[in-house]
Design a protein around this motif. Sequence first.
Motif, PDB file in Angstrom:
ATOM      1  N   SER A 194       7.600  46.752  19.583  1.00 14.38           N
ATOM      2  CA  SER A 194       7.824  48.082  19.030  1.00 14.38           C
ATOM      3  C   SER A 194       8.472  48.981  20.075  1.00 14.38           C
ATOM      4  CB  SER A 194       6.497  48.702  18.575  1.00 14.38           C
ATOM      5  OG  SER A 194       5.659  48.953  19.699  1.00 14.38           O
ATOM      6  N   ALA A 195       8.934  50.125  19.624  1.00 12.55           N
ATOM      7  CA  ALA A 195       9.497  51.128  20.524  1.00 12.55           C
ATOM      8  C   ALA A 195       9.424  52.472  19.827  1.00 12.55           C
ATOM      9  CB  ALA A 195      10.945  50.805  20.884  1.00 12.55           C
ATOM     10  N   THR A 196       9.315  53.534  20.604  1.00 12.92           N
ATOM     11  CA  THR A 196       9.314  54.860  20.016  1.00 12.92           C
ATOM     12  C   THR A 196      10.097  55.825  20.883  1.00 12.92           C
ATOM     13  OG1 THR A 196       7.938  56.740  19.314  1.00 12.92           O
ATOM     14  CG2 THR A 196       7.090  55.377  21.107  1.00 12.92           C
ATOM     15  N   PHE A 197      10.903  56.664  20.229  1.00 19.11           N
ATOM     16  CA  PHE A 197      11.648  57.706  20.912  1.00 19.11           C
ATOM     17  C   PHE A 197      10.796  58.962  21.099  1.00 19.11           C
ATOM     18  CE2 PHE A 197      14.897  55.018  19.123  1.00 19.11           C
ATOM     19  CZ  PHE A 197      15.925  55.046  20.048  1.00 19.11           C
ATOM     20  N   ASN A 198       9.679  59.020  20.382  1.00 16.67           N
ATOM     21  CA  ASN A 198       8.851  60.225  20.373  1.00 16.67           C
ATOM     22  C   ASN A 198       7.546  60.012  21.136  1.00 16.67           C
ATOM     23  OD1 ASN A 198      10.396  61.963  18.390  1.00 16.67           O
ATOM     24  ND2 ASN A 198      10.070  60.134  17.130  1.00 16.67           N
ATOM     25  N   VAL A 199       7.063  61.072  21.726  1.00 15.90           N
ATOM     26  CA  VAL A 199       5.747  61.059  22.358  1.00 15.90           C
ATOM     27  C   VAL A 199       4.709  60.953  21.251  1.00 15.90           C
ATOM     28  CG1 VAL A 199       4.156  62.374  23.787  1.00 15.90           C
ATOM     29  CG2 VAL A 199       6.611  62.447  24.273  1.00 15.90           C
ATOM     30  N   THR A 200       3.935  59.853  21.256  1.00 21.30           N
ATOM     31  CA  THR A 200       3.069  59.530  20.122  1.00 21.30           C
ATOM     32  C   THR A 200       1.636  59.332  20.590  1.00 21.30           C
ATOM     33  OG1 THR A 200       4.935  58.405  19.067  1.00 21.30           O
ATOM     34  CG2 THR A 200       2.742  57.953  18.188  1.00 21.30           C
ATOM     35  N   GLN A 201       0.682  59.915  19.859  1.00 19.30           N
ATOM     36  CA  GLN A 201      -0.716  59.793  20.255  1.00 19.30           C
ATOM     37  C   GLN A 201      -1.217  58.372  20.065  1.00 19.30           C
ATOM     38  OE1 GLN A 201      -3.330  62.755  18.616  1.00 19.30           O
ATOM     39  NE2 GLN A 201      -5.176  61.842  19.514  1.00 19.30           N
ATOM     40  N   VAL A 202      -2.035  57.923  21.020  1.00 23.59           N
ATOM     41  CA  VAL A 202      -2.656  56.603  20.976  1.00 23.59           C
ATOM     42  C   VAL A 202      -4.095  56.770  20.515  1.00 23.59           C
ATOM     43  CG1 VAL A 202      -3.293  54.554  22.285  1.00 23.59           C
ATOM     44  CG2 VAL A 202      -1.182  55.794  22.839  1.00 23.59           C
ATOM     45  N   GLY A 203      -4.395  56.326  19.319  1.00 21.22           N
ATOM     46  CA  GLY A 203      -5.754  56.453  18.799  1.00 21.22           C
ATOM     47  C   GLY A 203      -6.163  57.903  18.619  1.00 21.22           C
ATOM     48  N   THR A 204      -7.457  58.119  18.546  1.00 24.55           N
ATOM     49  CA  THR A 204      -7.976  59.477  18.321  1.00 24.55           C
ATOM     50  C   THR A 204      -8.964  59.919  19.393  1.00 24.55           C
ATOM     51  OG1 THR A 204      -9.753  58.598  16.919  1.00 24.55           O
ATOM     52  CG2 THR A 204      -7.696  59.246  15.819  1.00 24.55           C
ATOM     53  N   ALA A 205      -9.220  59.078  20.386  1.00 24.88           N
ATOM     54  CA  ALA A 205     -10.203  59.409  21.425  1.00 24.88           C
ATOM     55  C   ALA A 205      -9.773  60.658  22.200  1.00 24.88           C
ATOM     56  CB  ALA A 205     -10.384  58.239  22.374  1.00 24.88           C
ATOM     57  N   THR A 206     -10.743  61.408  22.659  1.00 23.59           N
ATOM     58  CA  THR A 206     -10.475  62.652  23.397  1.00 23.59           C
ATOM     59  C   THR A 206     -11.179  62.649  24.755  1.00 23.59           C
ATOM     60  OG1 THR A 206     -12.347  63.740  22.309  1.00 23.59           O
ATOM     61  CG2 THR A 206     -10.177  63.997  21.293  1.00 23.59           C
TER      62      THR A 206
END
Length: 472
Positions: free
Chosen positions: A114-126
């Motif tokens: 996979s690849a992404t051009f956008n800053v993308t959140q990984v999961g929902t952990a905080t």
Amino acid sequence: MKTTLQLLVITLFFSVTTFSQGISSCWREVSAGQNFTLAIKSDGTLWGWGQNGNLLGLGYFSVSENLPIQIGTANDWMTVSAGGNHALAVKTNGTLWSWGSGIFGQLGNGAFNSATFNVTQVGTATDWIKVSAGSLFSVALKNNGTLWTWGRNNVGQLGNNTLIDTNLPAQVGIATDWSQIEAGNEHTLAIKTSGALWAWGNNPFGQLGDGTTNMSNNPIVISTLVWSSVSAGFDHSMALDPNGLLYTWGNNTNGQLCNGTNTAANIPTLVVDVSGAINFYLAISAGQTHSMVIRNDNTLWTSGQNNFGQLGIGNNTNTNVLNQVGTGNNWQLISAGFVHSHAMEIGANLWSAGRGLEGQLGVGGNVNSNVIVMVGCPSTLSNTEVIAEINEVTLYPNPTNDIVNIDYSLENSEKVSITITTIQGQTISTITMDKTSGTNSDAIDLSNQASGMYFITITSESSSFTTKVIKR
């Protein structure tokens, strides 16, 4: 592989993107990757420069950016790490984000190839607090002291006692006392709260420091002595003890162990000056085949491969001993990339040296430099301002291949000007038109412009609005 630079957060506000030199408290953190650089300003905004493709998280494709360009509009970034072809970051709310290539699952998004051009959140952990992006894998810590890894695992760099790649963050063991992490090319270094040094992954040059050249797919203790910091290069390692003594080990083909030889070492070995003196250090950073250190008098020193001038000493000659960079004595933070380097002064001015053919030096030209050059301080477009502007002005399509239509509403305005500028502040064109009151619309032709981000400013007699448009 990259030692991230950090300073205290100081809030700044600017509304127009410009560049200036010598501004105090501009940068808080920077991480040099393979051919790109990521940084966080003191206002918490995220920036990038160098080779793009999808490495800078800008949301669009461009070959490269040779000046700092803002990534999104969020101003709550806490830490960032640039790897070989992907990046990781954590926000102040403890959320984890990634972008770039995920061919081996290193983005942690549950996918391979996979690849992404956008800053993308990984999961929902905080509860994430630290991240380190290796060449094709990722390492992170949570605030409960647990260690997590994901991505490529062909030589055990994930430390999970397997050689199986994984595309989601997975906890390593059950220990809750990890405090520091550093991902290299194919090996990882870590320190526990006790100060003990651990390592795992590939080991052909002894970069794990366990006295062998055997790989390990699970964490092994290297030393139970107290260590204060570590840095993992391509296949060499560096560490400081609490007194500031410097130890290096691993590959030394290019003199990156800083010890006056080109002989590899498979255990942490004290670095002694060629005169026999023992120096003390404040900071370390291991690049691909070069090393950076700051002595306790705040002077900057480098050693190792210098084919692109990454040592910043005014030539392109390799050296196996530490050489001072310039004459300054106000350095406090460093980050060594693959073949370029960054260093930050106490006043938060940022400097770079080495390969710049992809723009990774951030100084406005795609050229190499064997002396340190200053990275300008770009002004920030705030999130709240962007929201206000978009409420007043509508652009479509955005991104666009050629024509962008602009709808705007202005009251009792007889004259309107539309100015198009690059992200670096260069004006492309200004159009001035007479208008009557009410809703207005125009079309701007960007077909002859390079791919990238542009600012469009609409100014009337009573107000001015600026928004962003992306040219594919």
